[in-house]
Design a protein around this motif. Sequence first.
Motif, PDB file in Angstrom:
ATOM      1  N   ILE A  35      42.628  33.762  45.141  1.00  0.00           N
ATOM      2  CA  ILE A  35      42.674  32.867  43.988  1.00  0.00           C
ATOM      3  C   ILE A  35      42.015  33.475  42.751  1.00  0.00           C
ATOM      4  O   ILE A  35      41.556  32.757  41.870  1.00  0.00           O
ATOM      5  CB  ILE A  35      42.027  31.497  44.317  1.00  0.00           C
ATOM      6  CG1 ILE A  35      40.580  31.661  44.815  1.00  0.00           C
ATOM      7  CG2 ILE A  35      42.856  30.747  45.355  1.00  0.00           C
ATOM      8  CD1 ILE A  35      39.838  30.337  45.007  1.00  0.00           C
ATOM      9  N   ASP A 132      35.618  28.930  36.145  1.00  0.00           N
ATOM     10  CA  ASP A 132      36.637  29.210  37.167  1.00  0.00           C
ATOM     11  C   ASP A 132      36.057  28.964  38.567  1.00  0.00           C
ATOM     12  O   ASP A 132      36.315  29.719  39.486  1.00  0.00           O
ATOM     13  CB  ASP A 132      37.148  30.650  37.023  1.00  0.00           C
ATOM     14  CG  ASP A 132      38.399  30.890  37.836  1.00  0.00           C
ATOM     15  OD1 ASP A 132      39.087  29.909  38.182  1.00  0.00           O
ATOM     16  OD2 ASP A 132      38.695  32.072  38.122  1.00  0.00           O
ATOM     17  N   ALA A 133      35.273  27.892  38.724  1.00  0.00           N
ATOM     18  CA  ALA A 133      34.720  27.574  40.046  1.00  0.00           C
ATOM     19  C   ALA A 133      35.393  26.308  40.567  1.00  0.00           C
ATOM     20  O   ALA A 133      36.614  26.201  40.513  1.00  0.00           O
ATOM     21  CB  ALA A 133      33.204  27.430  39.958  1.00  0.00           C
ATOM     22  N   LYS A 135      36.664  22.431  40.667  1.00  0.00           N
ATOM     23  CA  LYS A 135      37.351  21.764  39.550  1.00  0.00           C
ATOM     24  C   LYS A 135      36.850  20.347  39.292  1.00  0.00           C
ATOM     25  O   LYS A 135      36.931  19.886  38.151  1.00  0.00           O
ATOM     26  CB  LYS A 135      38.864  21.736  39.812  1.00  0.00           C
ATOM     27  CG  LYS A 135      39.475  23.101  40.144  1.00  0.00           C
ATOM     28  CD  LYS A 135      39.128  24.157  39.122  1.00  0.00           C
ATOM     29  CE  LYS A 135      39.655  25.535  39.515  1.00  0.00           C
ATOM     30  NZ  LYS A 135      39.065  26.619  38.703  1.00  0.00           N
ATOM     31  N   ASP A 158      40.213  28.447  33.764  1.00  0.00           N
ATOM     32  CA  ASP A 158      41.400  28.830  34.527  1.00  0.00           C
ATOM     33  C   ASP A 158      41.951  27.601  35.257  1.00  0.00           C
ATOM     34  O   ASP A 158      41.273  26.580  35.383  1.00  0.00           O
ATOM     35  CB  ASP A 158      41.010  29.918  35.542  1.00  0.00           C
ATOM     36  CG  ASP A 158      42.205  30.464  36.296  1.00  0.00           C
ATOM     37  OD1 ASP A 158      43.265  30.661  35.688  1.00  0.00           O
ATOM     38  OD2 ASP A 158      42.068  30.708  37.512  1.00  0.00           O
ATOM     39  N   ASN A 159      43.162  27.698  35.719  1.00  0.00           N
ATOM     40  CA  ASN A 159      43.798  26.651  36.546  1.00  0.00           C
ATOM     41  C   ASN A 159      43.944  25.327  35.806  1.00  0.00           C
ATOM     42  O   ASN A 159      43.851  24.253  36.393  1.00  0.00           O
ATOM     43  CB  ASN A 159      43.029  26.433  37.855  1.00  0.00           C
ATOM     44  CG  ASN A 159      42.688  27.739  38.547  1.00  0.00           C
ATOM     45  OD1 ASN A 159      41.536  28.155  38.558  1.00  0.00           O
ATOM     46  ND2 ASN A 159      43.686  28.403  39.082  1.00  0.00           N
ATOM     47  N   ARG A 162      46.794  23.424  37.390  1.00  0.00           N
ATOM     48  CA  ARG A 162      46.694  23.079  38.821  1.00  0.00           C
ATOM     49  C   ARG A 162      48.063  23.106  39.499  1.00  0.00           C
ATOM     50  O   ARG A 162      48.443  22.163  40.190  1.00  0.00           O
ATOM     51  CB  ARG A 162      46.086  21.686  39.018  1.00  0.00           C
ATOM     52  CG  ARG A 162      44.633  21.577  38.695  1.00  0.00           C
ATOM     53  CD  ARG A 162      43.655  22.014  39.743  1.00  0.00           C
ATOM     54  NE  ARG A 162      43.812  21.430  41.063  1.00  0.00           N
ATOM     55  CZ  ARG A 162      43.328  21.996  42.162  1.00  0.00           C
ATOM     56  NH1 ARG A 162      42.683  23.147  42.091  1.00  0.00           N
ATOM     57  NH2 ARG A 162      43.490  21.413  43.313  1.00  0.00           N
TER      58      ARG A 162
HETATM   59  C1  DHB Z   1      41.629  27.283  43.613  1.00  0.00           C
HETATM   60  C2  DHB Z   1      42.194  28.220  42.767  1.00  0.00           C
HETATM   61  C3  DHB Z   1      41.444  28.789  41.768  1.00  0.00           C
HETATM   62  O1  DHB Z   1      41.963  29.722  40.939  1.00  0.00           O
HETATM   63  C4  DHB Z   1      40.132  28.430  41.603  1.00  0.00           C
HETATM   64  O2  DHB Z   1      39.462  28.994  40.607  1.00  0.00           O
HETATM   65  C5  DHB Z   1      39.553  27.508  42.455  1.00  0.00           C
HETATM   66  C6  DHB Z   1      40.304  26.936  43.462  1.00  0.00           C
HETATM   67  C7  DHB Z   1      42.471  26.675  44.675  1.00  0.00           C
HETATM   68  O3  DHB Z   1      43.662  26.913  44.654  1.00  0.00           O
HETATM   69  O4  DHB Z   1      41.914  25.959  45.510  1.00  0.00           O
END
Ligand code: DHB
Length: 211
Positions: A35, A132-133, A135, A158-159, A162
């Motif tokens: 990830i 980026d930890a 969410k 990031d993300n 989702r």
């Molecule tokens: C996930 C993906 C990520 O890029 C991230 O920073 C934390 C979690 C995930 O898919 O669970």
Amino acid sequence: MADGVGDYIVGLFAREDDLLLALREEADRSGLPPIAISPDAGRLLQLLIAAIGARRILEVGTLGGYSAIWMARALPPDGRLLTLEREPAHAAFARRFLQRAGLDDRVTVRVGAALELLPALDGEAFDLVFLDADKAPLPTYLEWALRLLRPGGIVVADNALRGGRVLDAAATDPDTEGVREFNRRLAADPRLTSILVPTHDGVAIGVLGVR
Ligand code: DHB
Ligand code: SAH
Ligand code: MG
């Protein structure tokens, strides 16, 4: 954006060198979750760092050091990146690769839960904060970022899409809700000029006003 357009952009602007490729291969073999940020997100972070001449960066969520290496490579020699990671095994992996990359003088990996480590940084000023930890606490991480950024500094997350779940009204898990609330606050905060860029999994960016 795992598609033709994404591949075109990465192939032109964000190629990984041997070290980044080796990091991802070894991370897979070691059982780290796959990830890390996408290469286009890495390049976007480098662009932002170069654009504002960032010298002090805070990252929340190190994993294997992939994004830290992208960012630290855009720092001047006296620039510093502090990255926070809850899992000691992830931190150890990252430290090994940062050393291999010759960046261990510029990057510090601090082990602990972000919400326990962030208060110790109060009073410091960062040019860029990369979130980026986990969410669910993203709205709280945004508050910390705005507290720790200098005027003109940039918060990046990031993300931000989702995997498209932010659009799905039926997705009400705490992670998706955390990202949604983060995006709403980033978009609405009058102190910020912000946007969500549809890279691979979405990168949300806010620039803190100078006034
Ligand atoms: C996930 C993906 C990520 O890029 C991230 O920073 C934390 C979690 C995930 O898919 O669970
Ligand atoms: N930025 C990395 C990917 C980070 S993945 C890269 O692109 O290479 C998310 C990381 O955040 C994982 O390593 C996970 O252990 C860490 N993490 C999750 N919750 C955390 C918390 N509350 N505090 C600190 N780190 C956390
Ligand atoms: Mg991520």
